[in-house]
Motif scaffolding. Structure first.
Motif, mmCIF file in Angstrom:
data_model
loop_
_atom_site.group_PDB
_atom_site.id
_atom_site.type_symbol
_atom_site.label_atom_id
_atom_site.label_comp_id
_atom_site.label_asym_id
_atom_site.label_seq_id
_atom_site.Cartn_x
_atom_site.Cartn_y
_atom_site.Cartn_z
ATOM 1 N N ALA A 57 2.140 8.475 7.656
ATOM 2 C CA ALA A 57 2.852 7.660 6.580
ATOM 3 C C ALA A 57 3.599 8.515 5.691
ATOM 4 C CB ALA A 57 1.673 7.201 5.755
ATOM 5 N N ASP A 58 5.127 7.741 5.544
ATOM 6 C CA ASP A 58 6.058 8.414 4.746
ATOM 7 C C ASP A 58 5.560 8.176 3.103
ATOM 8 O OD1 ASP A 58 8.113 9.603 3.413
ATOM 9 O OD2 ASP A 58 9.602 8.231 4.609
ATOM 10 N N LYS A 59 5.136 9.145 2.524
ATOM 11 C CA LYS A 59 4.544 8.944 0.968
ATOM 12 C C LYS A 59 5.753 8.971 0.059
ATOM 13 C CE LYS A 59 0.025 10.079 2.210
ATOM 14 N NZ LYS A 59 -1.104 10.846 1.670
ATOM 15 N N ARG A 60 6.808 8.457 0.397
ATOM 16 C CA ARG A 60 8.150 8.668 -0.440
ATOM 17 C C ARG A 60 8.182 7.391 -1.112
ATOM 18 N NH1 ARG A 60 12.747 10.729 2.466
ATOM 19 N NH2 ARG A 60 11.538 9.843 4.160
ATOM 20 N N CYS A 61 8.789 7.144 -2.342
ATOM 21 C CA CYS A 61 9.010 6.014 -3.062
ATOM 22 C C CYS A 61 10.421 5.513 -2.266
ATOM 23 C CB CYS A 61 9.529 6.122 -4.423
ATOM 24 S SG CYS A 61 10.070 4.712 -5.231
ATOM 25 N N ARG A 62 10.390 4.196 -1.960
ATOM 26 C CA ARG A 62 11.443 3.557 -1.171
ATOM 27 C C ARG A 62 12.647 3.423 -1.864
ATOM 28 N NH1 ARG A 62 11.454 -1.254 1.941
ATOM 29 N NH2 ARG A 62 11.537 -2.453 -0.031
ATOM 30 N N VAL A 63 12.578 3.267 -3.491
ATOM 31 C CA VAL A 63 13.552 3.091 -4.312
ATOM 32 C C VAL A 63 14.395 4.473 -4.460
ATOM 33 C CG1 VAL A 63 14.184 2.425 -6.535
ATOM 34 C CG2 VAL A 63 12.545 1.092 -5.390
ATOM 35 N N CYS A 64 13.489 5.538 -4.959
ATOM 36 C CA CYS A 64 14.250 6.871 -5.246
ATOM 37 C C CYS A 64 14.014 8.038 -4.332
ATOM 38 C CB CYS A 64 13.781 6.929 -6.681
ATOM 39 S SG CYS A 64 12.037 7.386 -6.835
ATOM 40 N N GLY A 65 13.252 8.049 -3.464
ATOM 41 C CA GLY A 65 12.750 8.957 -2.436
ATOM 42 C C GLY A 65 11.795 9.907 -3.248
ATOM 43 N N GLU A 66 11.460 9.807 -4.279
ATOM 44 C CA GLU A 66 10.656 10.683 -4.791
ATOM 45 C C GLU A 66 9.024 10.511 -4.412
ATOM 46 O OE1 GLU A 66 11.096 13.148 -7.191
ATOM 47 O OE2 GLU A 66 13.185 12.813 -6.822
ATOM 48 N N PRO A 67 8.182 11.691 -4.501
ATOM 49 C CA PRO A 67 6.792 11.240 -3.826
ATOM 50 C C PRO A 67 6.170 10.082 -4.613
ATOM 51 C CG PRO A 67 6.940 13.645 -4.647
ATOM 52 C CD PRO A 67 8.367 12.892 -5.116
ATOM 53 N N GLY A 68 5.564 9.173 -3.757
ATOM 54 C CA GLY A 68 4.963 7.993 -4.200
ATOM 55 C C GLY A 68 3.605 8.348 -4.752
ATOM 56 N N GLN A 69 3.269 7.383 -5.928
ATOM 57 C CA GLN A 69 2.086 7.785 -6.456
ATOM 58 C C GLN A 69 0.804 6.534 -6.127
ATOM 59 O OE1 GLN A 69 4.300 7.975 -9.292
ATOM 60 N NE2 GLN A 69 4.651 10.387 -8.779
ATOM 61 N N ILE A 70 1.611 5.536 -5.802
ATOM 62 C CA ILE A 70 0.834 4.299 -5.296
ATOM 63 C C ILE A 70 1.265 3.850 -3.957
ATOM 64 C CG2 ILE A 70 0.388 1.867 -5.821
ATOM 65 C CD1 ILE A 70 -0.438 3.738 -8.127
ATOM 66 N N ALA A 71 0.280 3.364 -3.049
ATOM 67 C CA ALA A 71 0.196 3.023 -1.730
ATOM 68 C C ALA A 71 0.317 1.347 -1.966
ATOM 69 C CB ALA A 71 -0.625 3.465 -1.130
ATOM 70 N N LEU A 72 1.026 0.688 -0.984
ATOM 71 C CA LEU A 72 0.880 -0.941 -1.260
ATOM 72 C C LEU A 72 0.766 -1.172 0.451
ATOM 73 C CD1 LEU A 72 3.444 -0.131 -3.296
ATOM 74 C CD2 LEU A 72 3.434 -2.467 -3.364
ATOM 75 N N LEU A 73 -0.314 -1.934 0.511
ATOM 76 C CA LEU A 73 -0.726 -2.394 1.976
ATOM 77 C C LEU A 73 -1.436 -3.449 2.004
ATOM 78 C CD1 LEU A 73 -3.729 -1.482 2.315
ATOM 79 C CD2 LEU A 73 -2.737 0.831 2.302
ATOM 80 N N LYS A 74 -1.682 -4.067 3.232
ATOM 81 C CA LYS A 74 -2.427 -5.404 3.477
ATOM 82 C C LYS A 74 -3.606 -5.202 4.318
ATOM 83 C CE LYS A 74 -2.832 -9.729 2.238
ATOM 84 N NZ LYS A 74 -3.293 -9.957 0.890
ATOM 85 N N GLU A 75 -4.882 -5.067 3.658
ATOM 86 C CA GLU A 75 -5.996 -4.927 4.362
ATOM 87 C C GLU A 75 -6.270 -6.201 5.288
ATOM 88 O OE1 GLU A 75 -9.691 -3.047 2.517
ATOM 89 O OE2 GLU A 75 -8.288 -2.644 1.083
ATOM 90 N N LYS A 76 -6.812 -6.071 6.296
ATOM 91 C CA LYS A 76 -7.383 -7.120 7.059
ATOM 92 C C LYS A 76 -8.445 -7.753 6.445
ATOM 93 C CE LYS A 76 -6.767 -7.362 11.604
ATOM 94 N NZ LYS A 76 -7.057 -6.956 12.882
ATOM 95 N N GLY A 77 -8.502 -9.130 6.350
ATOM 96 C CA GLY A 77 -9.637 -9.891 5.607
ATOM 97 C C GLY A 77 -9.641 -9.803 4.337
ATOM 98 N N MET A 78 -8.862 -9.204 3.419
ATOM 99 C CA MET A 78 -8.641 -9.095 1.969
ATOM 100 C C MET A 78 -7.910 -10.503 1.363
ATOM 101 S SD MET A 78 -10.494 -6.802 1.133
ATOM 102 C CE MET A 78 -10.129 -6.265 -0.659
#
Length: 116
Positions: free
Chosen positions: A95-116
């Protein structure tokens, strides 16, 4: 004295204006899709546990400064609210853990769990 545009000139200006907006929107959409290439995963390790992911939803990361924008973008792009985790809880090295906006290291992961 203000110049008047003929209906033909007005139509051209309007089409040029809308064409520019349309191409900008397409570019942002294309850039967003390019950023997600390689991030479509079937599962991911979160705090040492394998978590199944919903098909068709990427794993994205955001810094704290851009989290509201990224949440809005995720909902707008996929019409679903993402599940969020601290980025440090994601054990997957692929996983590329950089912020998509600024490229800095990301602190929050956004994903979609199956069944949630």
């Amino acid at each position: 004295m203000a110049s008047q545009l003929s209906s033909k000139q007005y139509g051209f200006v309007l089409l040029a204006f809308w064409g520019r907006i349309g191409s900008d929107m397409k570019m942002r959409g294309k850039e967003a899709m390019d950023m997600d290439k390689g991030k479509m995963m079937d599962s991911i390790q979160i705090d040492g546990q394998k978590v199944e992911l919903e098909a068709g939803y990427p794993v994205r990361f955001s810094c704290m400064e851009h989290i509201e924008q990224e949440l809005d973008d995720y909902v707008n792009d996929f019409e679903a609210a993402p599940d969020t985790y601290p980025a440090k809880a994601i054990d997957d090295d692929a996983a590329d853990k950089r912020c998509r906006v600024c490229g800095e290291p990301g602190q929050i992961a956004l994903l979609k769990e199956k069944g949630m």
